[in-house]
Design an enzyme around this catalytic site. Structure first.
Site, short mmCIF file in Angstrom:
data_model
loop_
_atom_site.label_atom_id
_atom_site.label_comp_id
_atom_site.label_asym_id
_atom_site.label_seq_id
_atom_site.Cartn_x
_atom_site.Cartn_y
_atom_site.Cartn_z
N ASP A 62 0.94 -1.21 0.05
CA ASP A 62 0.15 -0.15 -0.04
C ASP A 62 0.89 1.35 0.15
O ASP A 62 1.97 1.17 0.30
CB ASP A 62 -0.99 -0.05 1.16
CG ASP A 62 -2.21 0.93 0.72
OD1 ASP A 62 -3.31 -0.02 0.81
OD2 ASP A 62 -2.04 2.05 0.87
N ASP A 79 4.32 1.80 -4.25
CA ASP A 79 3.06 2.12 -5.32
C ASP A 79 2.98 0.95 -5.94
O ASP A 79 3.85 0.21 -6.42
CB ASP A 79 3.53 3.21 -6.02
CG ASP A 79 2.34 3.69 -7.10
OD1 ASP A 79 1.76 2.71 -7.54
OD2 ASP A 79 2.77 4.74 -7.62
N LYS A 144 -10.94 -4.82 -7.81
CA LYS A 144 -12.02 -3.66 -7.68
C LYS A 144 -11.91 -2.64 -8.59
O LYS A 144 -11.04 -2.11 -9.00
CB LYS A 144 -12.09 -3.07 -6.11
CG LYS A 144 -12.77 -1.97 -6.23
CD LYS A 144 -13.31 -1.55 -4.63
CE LYS A 144 -12.10 -0.62 -4.21
NZ LYS A 144 -12.46 -0.52 -2.93
N1 SAM Z 1 -8.63 -4.13 1.17
C1 SAM Z 1 -8.18 -3.20 2.29
C2 SAM Z 1 -8.56 -3.79 3.56
O1 SAM Z 1 -9.49 -4.67 3.40
O2 SAM Z 1 -7.93 -3.46 4.73
C3 SAM Z 1 -8.79 -1.76 2.03
C4 SAM Z 1 -8.25 -1.19 0.96
S1 SAM Z 1 -8.72 0.59 0.74
C5 SAM Z 1 -10.42 0.42 0.06
C6 SAM Z 1 -7.95 1.09 -0.67
C7 SAM Z 1 -6.29 1.29 -0.59
O3 SAM Z 1 -5.54 1.23 -1.99
C8 SAM Z 1 -6.02 2.45 0.37
O4 SAM Z 1 -5.36 2.15 1.30
C9 SAM Z 1 -5.01 3.35 -0.69
O5 SAM Z 1 -3.91 3.93 -0.21
C10 SAM Z 1 -4.41 2.21 -1.57
N2 SAM Z 1 -3.81 2.51 -3.00
C11 SAM Z 1 -4.30 3.28 -3.80
N3 SAM Z 1 -3.51 3.55 -4.72
C12 SAM Z 1 -2.52 2.80 -4.60
C13 SAM Z 1 -1.21 2.34 -5.41
N4 SAM Z 1 -0.98 3.04 -6.61
N5 SAM Z 1 -0.44 1.69 -4.64
C14 SAM Z 1 -0.60 0.84 -3.63
N6 SAM Z 1 -1.87 1.16 -2.72
C15 SAM Z 1 -2.68 1.95 -3.48
#
Ligand code: SAM
Length: 192
Positions: A62, A79, A144
């Site tokens: 993350d 990332d 998703k």
């Molecule tokens: N599945 C997780 C859980 O059950 O705890 C919740 C995920 S949350 C809906 C979405 C996550 O995607 C956020 O924490 C955000 O920081 C991460 N995110 C967004 N863009 C990203 C990227 N390019 N690389 C890594 N993580 C990313």
């Protein structure tokens, strides 16, 4: 006790499709705060809780910090779309390969639905590049997305490398949201 309600979406999908098996290697993209990883750790036995079945590997990634979890290895402040992250994953995974890629990633919503949709689709497309590097033949990808005009494009790209692609709207997902998941199974590595 799960860190986040999102766990119930993955439980529901896994109960139906049997994606996560003991001994598997799983990459959890957008893992913070770690609820999906909690589910994955249980189902693939990566904490070794069930001594009678094979022990798997869970790696979560993350941009944000992910609090430690028994049985998971986290790449916080990474990332998923960065090729440098792909390299680290290859080093951490057994034989550099995964059975399943999970993605619950989402960009910070701007509130402009079309823009957020397109941004998330672009992130999902980058998972196809990641798959090419680490996903085992016949492996699966669950990702998703927010439904919109480019959903079909993503579905076609997935269908070009996976034998089976279906759309899922979990019961645990809010009815009024555009949130959907693609479950792509039976990966066929593209020949170059
Ligand atoms: N599945 C997780 C859980 O059950 O705890 C919740 C995920 S949350 C809906 C979405 C996550 O995607 C956020 O924490 C955000 O920081 C991460 N995110 C967004 N863009 C990203 C990227 N390019 N690389 C890594 N993580 C990313």
């Amino acid at each position: 006790n799960f860190r986040c309600r999102s766990a119930f979406k993955l439980l529901e999908i896994d109960d139906k499709f049997g994606l996560l098996q003991p001994g598997y290697s799983v990459v959890d993209c957008g893992a913070a705060p770690g609820a999906w990883s909690q589910v994955a750790v249980q189902r693939i036995n990566s904490a070794g809780t069930d001594q009678g079945s094979p022990r798997g590997t869970v790696i979560g990634i993350d941009l944000l910090n992910i609090p430690p979890l028994d049985g998971a290895h986290f790449l916080s402040n990474h990332d998923v779309t960065d090729p440098a992250t792909h390299g680290k994953l290859q080093e951490l995974l057994p034989q550099g390969q995964a059975h399943v890629i999970l993605s619950d990633m989402a960009p910070n919503a701007s509130g402009f639905r079309d823009m957020d949709h397109e941004k998330l689709i672009t992130m999902c497309l980058s998972l196809i590049d990641l798959a090419e590097k680490i996903l085992l033949p016949r492996g699966s990808l669950l990702c998703k997305y927010w439904d919109g005009v480019f959903s079909h494009h993503l579905q076609e790209k997935l269908s070009s490398v996976f034998s089976s692609v279906r759309t899922i709207k979990p019961d645990a997902s809010r009815k009024d949201s555009a949130e959907r998941y693609f479950l792509a199974r039976m990966y066929r590595k593209p020949s170059k």
